[in-house]
Design an enzyme around this catalytic site. Sequence first.
Site, PDB file in Angstrom:
ATOM      1  N   HIS A 153      43.129  45.191  50.959  1.00 15.75           N
ATOM      2  CA  HIS A 153      43.772  45.595  49.719  1.00 15.75           C
ATOM      3  C   HIS A 153      43.815  47.095  49.552  1.00 15.75           C
ATOM      4  CE1 HIS A 153      42.121  41.512  49.143  1.00 15.75           C
ATOM      5  NE2 HIS A 153      43.359  41.295  48.734  1.00 15.75           N
ATOM      6  N   GLY A 154      43.591  47.819  50.676  1.00 18.56           N
ATOM      7  CA  GLY A 154      43.801  49.258  50.655  1.00 18.56           C
ATOM      8  C   GLY A 154      42.747  50.070  49.952  1.00 18.56           C
TER       9      GLY A 154
END
Lengths: 313, 480, 189
Positions: C153-154
């Site tokens: 999810h970065g």
Amino acid sequence: MKLFRPLLVGLGAMALGLTAHAAGGAKHAHGPDEGWPFAKVPAGQLDSESVQRGFQVYKEVCSSCHGMKLLSYRNLGEKGGPFYSDEYPNANDNPLVKAIAAEVEILDPNPDENGDPVYRPAIPADTFRSPYPNDQAAMAANGGAMPPDLSVITKARGHGAEGEGASYIYSLMTGYKDDKIKTKVGEDGLNVNYIEFDDGETVGTLTQPTGLYYNPYFAGDATPQWDGDPRHVPYGGFLAMAPQLPEGRVEYIDGTEATTSQMAYDVAQFLQWAGDPKQGQRKSLALPVMIYLVLLSILLWFSYKRIWRNVAH
Amino acid sequence: MSGHESTYKPNTGIEKWLDDRLPIIRLAHDSFVDFPTPKNLNYWYTFGGILAVCLAIQIITGVVLAMHYTATVNEAFGSVERIMRDVPFGWLIRNIHMVGASMFFLAVYVHMFRGLYYGSYKAPREVLWLLGCVIFLLMMATAFLGYMLPWGQMSLHGANVIINLFGAIPLVGEGIQSWLMGGPSVGNQTLQRFFSLHYLLPFMIAGVVILHIWALHVPGNNNPTGKEVQDVEKDTIPFHPYYTVKDGFAIVVFLIIFAVFVFYAPNVLGHADNYIEANPLVTPAHIVPEWYLLPFYAILRAITFNIGPIEAKLLGVIFMFGAIAVLFLLPWLDTSKVKSMRYRPVAKQFFFGFVVACLLLSWCGASNPDDPVISMGEDKLVVSYTDVAGIEGTRVFEEYAPAAQFRDEQTAAGATASLAVQAAPAFRFLHLSQIMTAYYFAYFLLILPILGLRERPKGEPDSIHQSILGHDAPAAAPAE
Amino acid sequence: MSASDTTAPEQVDEDRRDFIHIATIAATVGGAGLVAYPLIDQMNAAGDTKAASSLEVDISKIPMGGEIRVLIGGKPFFLRHRTPEEVAAAVNTDVAKLPDPESDEDRLVQLPDGTRNPAILITSGACTHLGCVPVGPAQGSVGEYGGWYCPCHGSHYDTSGRIRKGPAPSNLPVPDYEWVSSTLVKISL
């Protein structure tokens, strides 16, 4: 209650029958005269000093041929184990256990970063080192006989009653007739070992095959080696393990005199622990559970009597 | 009684709401609280409740064990020992499950003998009995599958022997055998399917148990008099609290025996060889099933002869399964109008004989068939010799010294001579098992059908109520 | 209903209030409660699992600027040998402006002699967002802040394993570890 009597008779017969299928012709194993401390009802426990000495016997004598693959060094320091200490509830931190493990060099299950095998001192989480890399090597080193793993040996012998397995070990280790063995020159010019029997109707000579040792407690059939009356063959058979516990074979750290029966007693008790390390917990829980159930049954009995007091039945 | 009117009254709004939609509380109330139960049930009737407890214990402990067990041939043995050693309270849960299997069978056998004695299989309870037989079959299958899971020597070789039985079936036998094993031998694939089925079957048992209770609650309980309930007021009492407390007491007494095994002798009901890890190359000296299957094992081994074209091996299998199949036919084999053996003086004797026969069959199953039960005379010694002229002969001796001397003389004279033991004639376990097998089948196929037509019942009361009064007053009270 | 002819329903009710019944019911319920304990406790970590919950790692083999990843009891941990520039970047960060303020020094455990070895950073290898394993120097991506980057999810972590950008709520936790010697650390769960 008429139904009861035949049932009881039958149950008795069945109990007889179940004990009757004992191993072929081996002498009935017996424990020490005073009995096993752990088999005492209602809450007998292992003699932990004896288990410690038994571990020493295992380490110095048995472990050169017999593995115990279900045990880890940490087990020795866990609750109920011979080297448990209140100071170190986590056996991994117990210095004695660490030291015992570190004495042994094992092959790390994980190779190094180049994929080469790594030998390192054991840690408490490691399983006991096996004396042979595989079964084939074990058999090759022992004339084709495979030394059994001793992890659960006390549960794998006898008929399941508490202490029968330990009694087997004790009887086997003290049961050799090595003091009775005589030697003569056989027909082929080689020495032949034999034992003379003169015990009631068991009269004759038992020839010991090369590389095997007679023991009355070992399951087997000695008929082919027996020159006496075939109806009265001596108990037991031959096994590939030579007598292992002559007087003074180990020097006990605690100074106990290392007689054959003392060492057999200790190692039997160690193996009893190893076969069921939680038996101490089982025995401690036994009494409270029994007391609870008996009290509950008494309460229920009175409850039952009270509820039914006005009902004809 | 199915006909009895429901006495459940919902007390709260929620109960009423639920009762209109799913009358489950009503069902429980009518089945286990207010169910009219004969007043005269004795302790032999508590084993139904005990069995329900046994099933619950086995399922709960079994689900727990399955969380830790590994069903592969390389790890199964070690994973069971890991449960005993490393899993918190694993030793307790495993011991309970292991002893529990034996206790389950102990209870089911008492329950079945009770049904046999009091005629609980007779109309209108035939379906109840048949469902019970199905449960018994499922129990045996489950126990056999479960015994394989620790992957000890007895697990492997016991499974081997039982699966080999199917090989005796003509034409399809070998196909069934390899289908069951999933290969040429009992191996990893067999262990995995046995584990799966061992997990499945107990829930099937639970399902059949529900049908069994349903079938019980339609005609209501049988009772030691075998008379049906005639007057609900006089003959019965509500199940709760009367029988909940009586069953409860019996269950706790049963649990005391259970606990003695779990805590003091967890392994005594099993076989020590099963603590040796399975090795397909070495067969244990005595392959013996668990004690509860011994009678059937004895029947299997009792058949050592061919009948016509049917070979002994197949015949043994037929008899063994027949011993269970005959139970399914029992409701129609017993021709007697009187249910309870209390009032059947002759049948009662045969019944006790049947109990003894079953116990003796267990003894035979645990013993070597060739061992003597009663030895007649002493074993003798036989010297067989072939002299230089090629003439063969034998001589029999009582004592060893002259026998050995004779042998040595023959050898010295150039003959070949050997000495062997000639076993004394004896009544052996094989013979005992054959007689008991014959009695087992005769009991169902001859004694019960014929006796029912000829026997004169004695002292049967007119009603449950009358028999209860008879306890206190030796002179039977007049029928009301 | 089927009340017995000799027992009135009132008597049954009275029975239920009897002490003996209360005691029996209490003993049964109490016993059942005690039975539940082993059935629940059995799901806790077993002895062998607990024994496998620590590991000694030799940090001398970690290449400069690289990291090694180890599993302890099945959980991933990162041991990173930071370059002086990476150490400097970690130290010269305004702690107060971080989403989860923690100084680089606080994220290092003292050696037996009381000093710290800033070159070696040891952190958990599970992203604090949803437990993915972030990628690092060996996987060719270190994120915008030079540490680790979680591809799920970065989330971006810096060279001290602190969260700088993305959905993760907190820094990569520092496990319980001790220096056995200057080259050997013992990490425990």
